[in-house]
Motif scaffolding. Sequence first.
Motif, PDB file in Angstrom:
ATOM      1  N   THR A   1      81.883  84.307 112.504  1.00  0.00           N
ATOM      2  CA  THR A   1      82.232  85.379 111.579  1.00  0.00           C
ATOM      3  C   THR A   1      82.116  84.944 110.126  1.00  0.00           C
ATOM      4  O   THR A   1      82.153  83.756 109.805  1.00  0.00           O
ATOM      5  CB  THR A   1      83.666  85.886 111.827  1.00  0.00           C
ATOM      6  N   SER A   2      81.987  85.954 109.278  1.00  0.00           N
ATOM      7  CA  SER A   2      82.003  85.762 107.833  1.00  0.00           C
ATOM      8  C   SER A   2      82.837  86.882 107.228  1.00  0.00           C
ATOM      9  O   SER A   2      82.842  88.004 107.742  1.00  0.00           O
ATOM     10  CB  SER A   2      80.588  85.800 107.254  1.00  0.00           C
ATOM     11  N   TYR A   3      83.548  86.578 106.154  1.00  0.00           N
ATOM     12  CA  TYR A   3      84.318  87.615 105.479  1.00  0.00           C
ATOM     13  C   TYR A   3      83.447  88.446 104.531  1.00  0.00           C
ATOM     14  O   TYR A   3      83.895  89.463 104.012  1.00  0.00           O
ATOM     15  CB  TYR A   3      85.485  86.991 104.707  1.00  0.00           C
ATOM     16  N   GLN A   4      82.218  88.017 104.323  1.00  0.00           N
ATOM     17  CA  GLN A   4      81.275  88.759 103.495  1.00  0.00           C
ATOM     18  C   GLN A   4      80.078  89.165 104.349  1.00  0.00           C
ATOM     19  O   GLN A   4      79.348  88.310 104.856  1.00  0.00           O
ATOM     20  CB  GLN A   4      80.810  87.901 102.311  1.00  0.00           C
ATOM     21  N   TYR A   5      79.855  90.465 104.489  1.00  0.00           N
ATOM     22  CA  TYR A   5      78.772  90.972 105.329  1.00  0.00           C
ATOM     23  C   TYR A   5      77.407  90.437 104.890  1.00  0.00           C
ATOM     24  O   TYR A   5      76.574  90.050 105.720  1.00  0.00           O
ATOM     25  CB  TYR A   5      78.783  92.505 105.299  1.00  0.00           C
ATOM     26  N   THR A   6      77.170  90.387 103.590  1.00  0.00           N
ATOM     27  CA  THR A   6      75.856  89.976 103.107  1.00  0.00           C
ATOM     28  C   THR A   6      75.538  88.519 103.449  1.00  0.00           C
ATOM     29  O   THR A   6      74.364  88.134 103.484  1.00  0.00           O
ATOM     30  CB  THR A   6      75.758  90.168 101.578  1.00  0.00           C
ATOM     31  N   ASN A   7      76.560  87.727 103.711  1.00  0.00           N
ATOM     32  CA  ASN A   7      76.325  86.324 104.080  1.00  0.00           C
ATOM     33  C   ASN A   7      75.709  86.180 105.466  1.00  0.00           C
ATOM     34  O   ASN A   7      75.145  85.124 105.802  1.00  0.00           O
ATOM     35  CB  ASN A   7      77.628  85.524 104.042  1.00  0.00           C
ATOM     36  N   LEU A   8      75.820  87.218 106.284  1.00  0.00           N
ATOM     37  CA  LEU A   8      75.382  87.109 107.672  1.00  0.00           C
ATOM     38  C   LEU A   8      73.871  86.950 107.809  1.00  0.00           C
ATOM     39  O   LEU A   8      73.392  86.281 108.734  1.00  0.00           O
ATOM     40  CB  LEU A   8      75.850  88.340 108.463  1.00  0.00           C
ATOM     41  N   TYR A   9      73.118  87.527 106.906  1.00  0.00           N
ATOM     42  CA  TYR A   9      71.653  87.454 107.016  1.00  0.00           C
ATOM     43  C   TYR A   9      71.125  86.030 106.799  1.00  0.00           C
ATOM     44  O   TYR A   9      70.365  85.525 107.637  1.00  0.00           O
ATOM     45  CB  TYR A   9      71.010  88.464 106.061  1.00  0.00           C
ATOM     46  N   PRO A  10      71.507  85.348 105.722  1.00  0.00           N
ATOM     47  CA  PRO A  10      71.060  83.947 105.597  1.00  0.00           C
ATOM     48  C   PRO A  10      71.642  83.041 106.676  1.00  0.00           C
ATOM     49  O   PRO A  10      70.995  82.062 107.082  1.00  0.00           O
ATOM     50  CB  PRO A  10      71.541  83.537 104.194  1.00  0.00           C
ATOM     51  N   MET A  11      72.838  83.372 107.174  1.00  0.00           N
ATOM     52  CA  MET A  11      73.429  82.589 108.263  1.00  0.00           C
ATOM     53  C   MET A  11      72.596  82.732 109.539  1.00  0.00           C
ATOM     54  O   MET A  11      72.401  81.763 110.276  1.00  0.00           O
ATOM     55  CB  MET A  11      74.878  83.024 108.511  1.00  0.00           C
ATOM     56  N   LEU A  12      72.102  83.954 109.796  1.00  0.00           N
ATOM     57  CA  LEU A  12      71.265  84.186 110.970  1.00  0.00           C
ATOM     58  C   LEU A  12      69.945  83.431 110.838  1.00  0.00           C
ATOM     59  O   LEU A  12      69.526  82.721 111.765  1.00  0.00           O
ATOM     60  CB  LEU A  12      71.000  85.689 111.142  1.00  0.00           C
ATOM     61  N   GLU A  13      69.293  83.555 109.701  1.00  0.00           N
ATOM     62  CA  GLU A  13      68.024  82.860 109.511  1.00  0.00           C
ATOM     63  C   GLU A  13      68.209  81.345 109.601  1.00  0.00           C
ATOM     64  O   GLU A  13      67.351  80.629 110.125  1.00  0.00           O
ATOM     65  CB  GLU A  13      67.405  83.205 108.152  1.00  0.00           C
ATOM     66  N   GLY A  14      69.353  80.870 109.134  1.00  0.00           N
ATOM     67  CA  GLY A  14      69.618  79.436 109.148  1.00  0.00           C
ATOM     68  C   GLY A  14      70.061  78.886 110.493  1.00  0.00           C
ATOM     69  O   GLY A  14      70.312  77.682 110.619  1.00  0.00           O
ATOM     70  N   GLY A  15      70.192  79.755 111.507  1.00  0.00           N
ATOM     71  CA  GLY A  15      70.512  79.282 112.848  1.00  0.00           C
ATOM     72  C   GLY A  15      71.984  79.129 113.154  1.00  0.00           C
ATOM     73  O   GLY A  15      72.341  78.542 114.180  1.00  0.00           O
TER      74      GLY A  15
END
Length: 355
Positions: free
Chosen positions: A221-235
Amino acid sequence: MAIHLTAAMRVIATGMTSVIRYVFTLTTTLIITKRAACWSLFIMALTGLSASSFAVFAADIASSHFAANSNSNSNSGSSDAITSDVSHIQAPISKTIVTTIQQTWQLNLLKEALRRSDSGYQVQQMSTQMNQKRKVEEALAGTVDVFWSMTSKELEETVLPVRIPLFKGLLGNRLLIIRKADETRFANVKTMADFRQLKAGQNRYWPDATILEANGLPVVTSYQYTNLYPMLEGGRFDYLALGAQEIGEELASHPDPALKVDSHILLQYRSPAYFFVSPKRPELAVAILAGLESMVSDGSFDEMFNRELKIEQLYREAKFEQRVIIRLDTPDLSPLTPIERTELWLDLFSMQGAK
């Protein structure tokens, strides 16, 4: 009393305000204690609101009722007594409401529902961006009057839910944003056991995170929605699940050549999205419900829903029936969820999907 209440409930779709006034008229013939019990039964059956939250609205109905009938009842002691009962909780009702809702469909639906209730409300949008937690806090403080959200047990116990699913269950039919390099990996998923090998990403404030965890799925999880996209790309995780009606626009607003919408899996759980109203504005919850029920009754809800969300095009492009369906339980789903009202839901929950 129960017979009269049942009769009133059966004609709700034809005019909520008239039904409420009918019940009020019935209760004027009862002694104070029975009148309170009658109102409590009606309130709980209709909206799930507590009697205390409904008190201001009851007072308004009371004063309006007796103002309209003051001439005919001028010699009656009962109307004076009942007016006295509620006068101490009367409060001026603002016709301006503040909302955090920015999205076109939800905002247009809210405005039409309020217009249908003949309430004279004026909608004022708040431009400040807020996460889910902040919206609830502002609603409790009375700064925000109405917002929309996927429901949860905590939300329904904290603010006032208007239990008409805004997306007809579509929000609980989730498609996945994945890394393009993992396309074959997702295409090989056939069972829940296969799916549990994949790790989800979720906003910590969204009810979805709790649902996924309750079903034994690994979640980051992340408390910031926008952080999820780079987290997904980063594995950091393997997929981001979003409502079928929103996933295309969401990915387009976070363009990344390494990401795509998966074409193989439909993640499905019962998770209606509702309008939620500040406990300080119970009369607003009633007005919104009245308007939505009117729209459902005459078919205009479906017409507007299909047009604004382009449902036929979505079905063609998503190809729901050709996907492997991973169905999850929603452990905290309220027993007041109107699952039995088939007119409020799309037919996606009865699909078999690919085998």
